[in-house]
Design an enzyme around this catalytic site. Structure first.
Site, PDB file in Angstrom:
ATOM      1  N   TYR A   1       0.853  -1.186   0.000  1.00  0.00           N
ATOM      2  CA  TYR A   1       0.000   0.000   0.000  1.00  0.00           C
ATOM      3  C   TYR A   1       0.892   1.240   0.000  1.00  0.00           C
ATOM      4  O   TYR A   1       1.866   1.308   0.750  1.00  0.00           O
ATOM      5  CB  TYR A   1      -0.890   0.015   1.249  1.00  0.00           C
ATOM      6  CG  TYR A   1      -1.758   1.251   1.379  1.00  0.00           C
ATOM      7  CD1 TYR A   1      -2.818   1.480   0.500  1.00  0.00           C
ATOM      8  CD2 TYR A   1      -1.517   2.193   2.372  1.00  0.00           C
ATOM      9  CE1 TYR A   1      -3.616   2.618   0.617  1.00  0.00           C
ATOM     10  CE2 TYR A   1      -2.320   3.335   2.491  1.00  0.00           C
ATOM     11  CZ  TYR A   1      -3.365   3.538   1.614  1.00  0.00           C
ATOM     12  OH  TYR A   1      -4.154   4.655   1.733  1.00  0.00           O
TER      13      TYR A   1
ATOM     14  N   LYS B   1       4.150   9.030   8.993  1.00  0.00           N
ATOM     15  CA  LYS B   1       3.961   8.411  10.300  1.00  0.00           C
ATOM     16  C   LYS B   1       5.007   8.844  11.346  1.00  0.00           C
ATOM     17  O   LYS B   1       4.896   9.938  11.864  1.00  0.00           O
ATOM     18  CB  LYS B   1       3.856   6.901  10.122  1.00  0.00           C
ATOM     19  CG  LYS B   1       2.635   6.603   9.213  1.00  0.00           C
ATOM     20  CD  LYS B   1       2.182   5.198   9.084  1.00  0.00           C
ATOM     21  CE  LYS B   1       0.877   5.171   8.294  1.00  0.00           C
ATOM     22  NZ  LYS B   1       0.847   4.332   7.132  1.00  0.00           N
TER      23      LYS B   1
ATOM     24  N   ASP C   1       9.215   2.759  -0.050  1.00  0.00           N
ATOM     25  CA  ASP C   1       8.168   3.433   0.709  1.00  0.00           C
ATOM     26  C   ASP C   1       8.359   3.059   2.177  1.00  0.00           C
ATOM     27  O   ASP C   1       7.998   1.975   2.612  1.00  0.00           O
ATOM     28  CB  ASP C   1       6.787   3.020   0.198  1.00  0.00           C
ATOM     29  CG  ASP C   1       5.665   3.738   0.944  1.00  0.00           C
ATOM     30  OD1 ASP C   1       5.962   4.449   1.925  1.00  0.00           O
ATOM     31  OD2 ASP C   1       4.501   3.576   0.545  1.00  0.00           O
TER      32      ASP C   1
HETATM   33  C1  LIG Z   1       0.262   4.827   5.780  1.00  0.00           C
HETATM   34  C2  LIG Z   1       1.029   4.553   4.533  1.00  0.00           C
HETATM   35  C3  LIG Z   1       0.976   5.400   3.432  1.00  0.00           C
HETATM   36  C4  LIG Z   1       0.012   6.560   3.345  1.00  0.00           C
HETATM   37  O1  LIG Z   1       0.250   7.515   4.311  1.00  0.00           O
HETATM   38  P1  LIG Z   1      -0.944   8.531   4.706  1.00  0.00           P
HETATM   39  O2  LIG Z   1      -0.281   9.469   5.657  1.00  0.00           O
HETATM   40  O3  LIG Z   1      -2.015   7.676   5.304  1.00  0.00           O
HETATM   41  O4  LIG Z   1      -1.388   9.177   3.458  1.00  0.00           O
HETATM   42  C5  LIG Z   1       1.819   5.169   2.365  1.00  0.00           C
HETATM   43  N1  LIG Z   1       2.667   4.109   2.379  1.00  0.00           N
HETATM   44  C6  LIG Z   1       2.734   3.266   3.413  1.00  0.00           C
HETATM   45  C7  LIG Z   1       3.714   2.154   3.392  1.00  0.00           C
HETATM   46  C8  LIG Z   1       1.895   3.437   4.520  1.00  0.00           C
HETATM   47  O5  LIG Z   1       1.931   2.560   5.521  1.00  0.00           O
END
Ligand SMILES: *Cc1c(COP(=O)(O)O)cnc(C)c1O
Length: 416
Positions: free
Chosen positions: A128, A251, A223
């Site tokens: 994701y 995060k 990511d």
């Molecule tokens: C949470 C997440 C996102 C998206 O971040 P948001 O702040 O919710 O837009 C993208 N990549 C990864 C791996 C994530 O866990």
């Protein structure tokens, strides 16, 4: 609010029932509006590596807010946080702040396309990367590798520029990059995929990914929105010993406030406006209060070499849960790396790809989740979301989870 929520997984659709409405959090606990308290293993889905309302973070937020929250100009703390991330992360030469993980991945892909002059990108099923159009894409059927929208509202033409590959399959990856690599701008991956279970990858797969992208002149984007500053100071890249061309953060670097960042090699990042032709901007990017929360969080982590403690906490939790899961009358194992954990409720080895995940796990998870909730333990309301251990969790929280899980397994009617 559609579904009563501001983000869909919060609605409890995967487990049934009514979502908690939270009033406050402190350390490893949250309290809902009915006055019930829960030991929290969701941690706002990743940011709260120090737990809720850490005193250092609170002080930093209050001090920053008292000096003004946003200026629409470069800020002192923004520069400091940027320097901190550049110093910590392998291969990071320049970065830019945004306000969410979604913006970070969206912008990293745009600069990758601008820098390479190529349109196509590759993602892996089960990873994701936020909800930008070209990343809400599922694998096409059969031999067609071009993606199809996984959400209504995403034009097929956008999704068609994204190729979706399975994780854990270096043959498919190598074949694609050797055949079409010169048309592929970037491959984006969660180096530790933690959004569809915890799909720990074999080192050979990731090494192949690095080698073949480099060979094709295709940029590798890690990511690290979950893994950055959680699995190690230098994220999964440090842990795995692989340096990507670009990386995205979110995060943890915001300490519970809305922050994202993307960055990497200078020769790629210099394509961004105003130095280059790739446009990207944000009114609240580098917001002073958010930067302060992020800096305070990294301060606490670095001061205490928190990653050792998080690993020890994760290990202690695993040692308590593994025997309980092994004795369950249905297949269950614990998958863990550092402070991330996931109960895999299916037979056989832990899955390494989305295709290897057994959909029956969700059926087993539902009664477990509700029994744990009734006993005051909050896990994610989905069988395929990971659990988060924070610096605020202590042995008694892990013991509470073990005891509650033992009761849940014994009491709930769970299909074998
Ligand atoms: C949470 C997440 C996102 C998206 O971040 P948001 O702040 O919710 O837009 C993208 N990549 C990864 C791996 C994530 O866990």
């Amino acid at each position: 609010m559609p579904g009563g929520v501001s983000s869909p997984v919060r609605a409890f659709r995967a487990v049934g029932g009514t979502p908690l409405v939270i009033r406050r959090g402190s350390g490893a606990e949250v309290e809902d509006v009915d006055g019930r308290t829960y030991t929290d293993f969701v941690g706002s889905w990743g940011p709260l590596i120090l737990g809720h309302a850490h005193p250092d973070v609170l002080r930093a937020i209050a001090d920053a807010a008292a000096r003004g929250s946003t200026f629409g100009a470069p800020g002192e703390m923004e520069i400091e946080l940027a320097e901190r991330i550049v110093a910590a992360y392998p291969g990071m030469e320049q970065l830019r702040f945004v306000s969410s993980g979604t913006e970070a991945t969206m912008s990293a892909i745009r600069v990758a396309r601008g820098a390479t002059g190529r349109d196509r990108i590759v993602k892996f099923s089960g990873c994701y990367h936020g909800h930008a159009d070209h990343l809400l894409v599922a694998a096409g059927s059969g031999l067609v590798t071009f993606g199809q929208p996984s959400s209504a509202g995403v034009p097929a033409a956008f999704a068609g520029e994204t190729i979706v590959l399975p994780l854990d399959d270096e043959e498919r990856l190598t074949e694609l990059l050797r055949r079409d690599g010169d048309r592929i701008a970037a491959v984006i991956i969660e180096p530790v995929p933690a959004n569809n279970g915890l799909l720990l990858q074999r080192p050979e797969f990731l090494a192949t990914l690095r080698r073949e992208t480099e060979r094709a002149g295709t940029l590798l984007i890690f990511d690290e929105v979950i893994s950055g500053f959680r699995l190690a100071r230098g994220g999964a890249a440090e842990l795995l010993g692989i340096t990507p061309d670009l990386a995205t953060f979110g995060k943890v670097i915001g300490g519970g406030l809305p922050v994202g960042a993307f960055g990497g090699r200078r020769d790629i990042m210099r394509h961004l406006a105003p130095q280059g032709p790739v446009y990207q901007a944000g009114t609240l990017s580098g917001n002073a209060v958010a930067m302060a929360a992020g800096l305070a969080t990294l301060d606490v982590l670095e001061r205490g070499n928190a990653w050792r403690q998080l690993e020890m906490s994760g290990r202690a939790l695993a040692a308590l849960l593994e025997p309980v899961l092994a004795a369950a009358p249905f297949p269950a194992t614990l998958v863990r790396i550092g402070s991330l954990f996931w109960m895999s409720l299916q037979a056989g080895a832990a899955p390494r790809s989305a295709e290897a995940i057994d959909p029956n796990a969700a059926v087993r998870y539902r009664p477990l989740f509700h029994s744990l909730l009734d006993q005051g333990v909050l896990l994610a309301p989905s069988a395929y979301e990971v659990g988060f251990v924070s610096m605020a969790h202590q042995a008694r929280h892990f013991e509470q989870l073990r005891d509650a899980l033992t009761i849940a397994i014994g009491a709930a009617a769970i299909p074998a």
